[in-house]
Scaffold this motif. Structure first.
Motif, mmCIF file in Angstrom:
data_model
loop_
_atom_site.group_PDB
_atom_site.id
_atom_site.type_symbol
_atom_site.label_atom_id
_atom_site.label_comp_id
_atom_site.label_asym_id
_atom_site.label_seq_id
_atom_site.Cartn_x
_atom_site.Cartn_y
_atom_site.Cartn_z
ATOM 1 N N THR A 135 -25.117 -34.212 -37.116
ATOM 2 C CA THR A 135 -26.207 -35.153 -37.382
ATOM 3 C C THR A 135 -25.734 -36.585 -37.142
ATOM 4 O O THR A 135 -26.423 -37.384 -36.502
ATOM 5 N N ILE A 136 -24.548 -36.900 -37.635
ATOM 6 C CA ILE A 136 -23.985 -38.235 -37.425
ATOM 7 C C ILE A 136 -23.782 -38.492 -35.933
ATOM 8 O O ILE A 136 -24.163 -39.551 -35.421
ATOM 9 N N CYS A 137 -23.214 -37.515 -35.239
ATOM 10 C CA CYS A 137 -23.002 -37.672 -33.788
ATOM 11 C C CYS A 137 -24.325 -37.857 -33.060
ATOM 12 O O CYS A 137 -24.428 -38.652 -32.121
ATOM 13 N N GLY A 138 -25.347 -37.136 -33.482
ATOM 14 C CA GLY A 138 -26.672 -37.289 -32.874
ATOM 15 C C GLY A 138 -27.236 -38.683 -33.070
ATOM 16 O O GLY A 138 -27.845 -39.249 -32.158
ATOM 17 N N MET A 139 -27.038 -39.243 -34.246
ATOM 18 C CA MET A 139 -27.501 -40.610 -34.494
ATOM 19 C C MET A 139 -26.773 -41.601 -33.588
ATOM 20 O O MET A 139 -27.378 -42.527 -33.051
ATOM 21 N N VAL A 140 -25.470 -41.383 -33.409
ATOM 22 C CA VAL A 140 -24.685 -42.264 -32.541
ATOM 23 C C VAL A 140 -25.154 -42.122 -31.090
ATOM 24 O O VAL A 140 -25.370 -43.123 -30.395
ATOM 25 N N LEU A 141 -25.329 -40.894 -30.626
ATOM 26 C CA LEU A 141 -25.777 -40.679 -29.247
ATOM 27 C C LEU A 141 -27.165 -41.266 -29.007
ATOM 28 O O LEU A 141 -27.437 -41.810 -27.937
ATOM 29 N N ARG A 142 -28.030 -41.155 -29.987
ATOM 30 C CA ARG A 142 -29.366 -41.737 -29.853
ATOM 31 C C ARG A 142 -29.258 -43.243 -29.618
ATOM 32 O O ARG A 142 -29.927 -43.801 -28.760
ATOM 33 N N ALA A 143 -28.402 -43.898 -30.369
ATOM 34 C CA ALA A 143 -28.204 -45.336 -30.193
ATOM 35 C C ALA A 143 -27.578 -45.640 -28.834
ATOM 36 O O ALA A 143 -27.943 -46.619 -28.180
ATOM 37 N N MET A 144 -26.634 -44.800 -28.399
ATOM 38 C CA MET A 144 -25.979 -45.019 -27.106
ATOM 39 C C MET A 144 -26.960 -44.904 -25.950
ATOM 40 O O MET A 144 -26.808 -45.562 -24.928
ATOM 41 N N CYS A 145 -27.970 -44.066 -26.118
ATOM 42 C CA CYS A 145 -28.975 -43.859 -25.062
ATOM 43 C C CYS A 145 -30.005 -44.979 -25.034
ATOM 44 O O CYS A 145 -30.902 -44.966 -24.199
ATOM 45 N N GLY A 146 -29.874 -45.925 -25.948
ATOM 46 C CA GLY A 146 -30.787 -47.062 -25.967
ATOM 47 C C GLY A 146 -32.158 -46.723 -26.513
ATOM 48 O O GLY A 146 -33.134 -47.402 -26.216
ATOM 49 N N ASP A 147 -32.244 -45.668 -27.311
ATOM 50 C CA ASP A 147 -33.516 -45.286 -27.911
ATOM 51 C C ASP A 147 -34.010 -46.442 -28.773
ATOM 52 O O ASP A 147 -33.349 -46.835 -29.726
ATOM 53 N N PRO A 148 -35.185 -47.002 -28.430
ATOM 54 C CA PRO A 148 -35.669 -48.163 -29.180
ATOM 55 C C PRO A 148 -36.117 -47.826 -30.599
ATOM 56 O O PRO A 148 -36.262 -48.706 -31.432
#
Length: 185
Positions: free
Chosen positions: A155-168
């Motif tokens: 879950t933590i990794c998913g939150m980080v990846l979401r931010a890395m993908c530039g999800d607004p």
């Protein structure tokens, strides 16, 4: 009389001085010369403590993980007697740290694909980091089941990846907490 230097403490100190340089420049654009300059030492001194940039980077990753774990553990264990109450502040801590975590993960990915690093260097580094974070979660949340610990870490990794993908759309930490609490109970 020669100066006595604590080798491990010096390695930690040099690594801490290089964290931001790696974050700003990335792995590929950071040379031992530029890292030594940032650390305020000679290139020879840096090579005395680290045989190459990959070894320095590995130590930087270890140091950052130890620092993250110490900060989160202190926050959680000191403030909440009940491990079940620690999920929400843990995820709030992660939510606040997302920009920094995303930047560090970006540099980790760059390290992975850099031509100077064999694939096993990435694998070892990630396995060690995963182990450190799982151990910290095991202690902080008092969970022994590896699958449940993996769910928190994923879950933590998913939150980080979401931010890395530039999800607004920022992650709704309260919704994440509600789901994790349901899964972990």
């Amino acid at each position: 009389m020669p100066k006595v230097v604590d080798h491990d403490a010096m390695r930690d100190d040099l690594a801490s001085r290089c964290v931001e340089a790696f974050a700003e420049r990335g792995y590929g654009r950071s040379s031992m010369r530029s890292l030594a300059e940032v650390a305020g030492v000679s290139t020879g001194t840096l090579y005395h403590y680290f045989p190459n940039k990959s070894a320095l980077f590995h130590h930087v990753v270890e140091r950052v993980a130890r620092q993250d774990i110490a900060e989160a553990s202190h926050l959680l264990v000191a403030a909440y007697d009940d491990p079940a109450e620690r999920v929400k502040p843990l995820m709030q801590f992660v939510g606040a740290a997302i920009p920094r975590l995303a930047e560090h993960f970006r540099v980790l990915n760059e390290f992975c694909i850099h031509p100077d690093n064999p694939g096993e260097a990435w694998t070892v580094l990630m396995q060690e980091s995963r182990g450190r974070y799982l151990d910290a979660l095991r202690v902080a949340l008092e969970i022994e089941d590896e699958a449940r610990l993996d769910m928190v870490l994923l879950t933590i990794c998913g939150m980080v990846l979401r931010a890395m993908c530039g999800d607004p759309v920022s992650t709704d930490v309260n919704a994440v907490v509600a789901q994790l609490e349901r899964i972990l109970s």
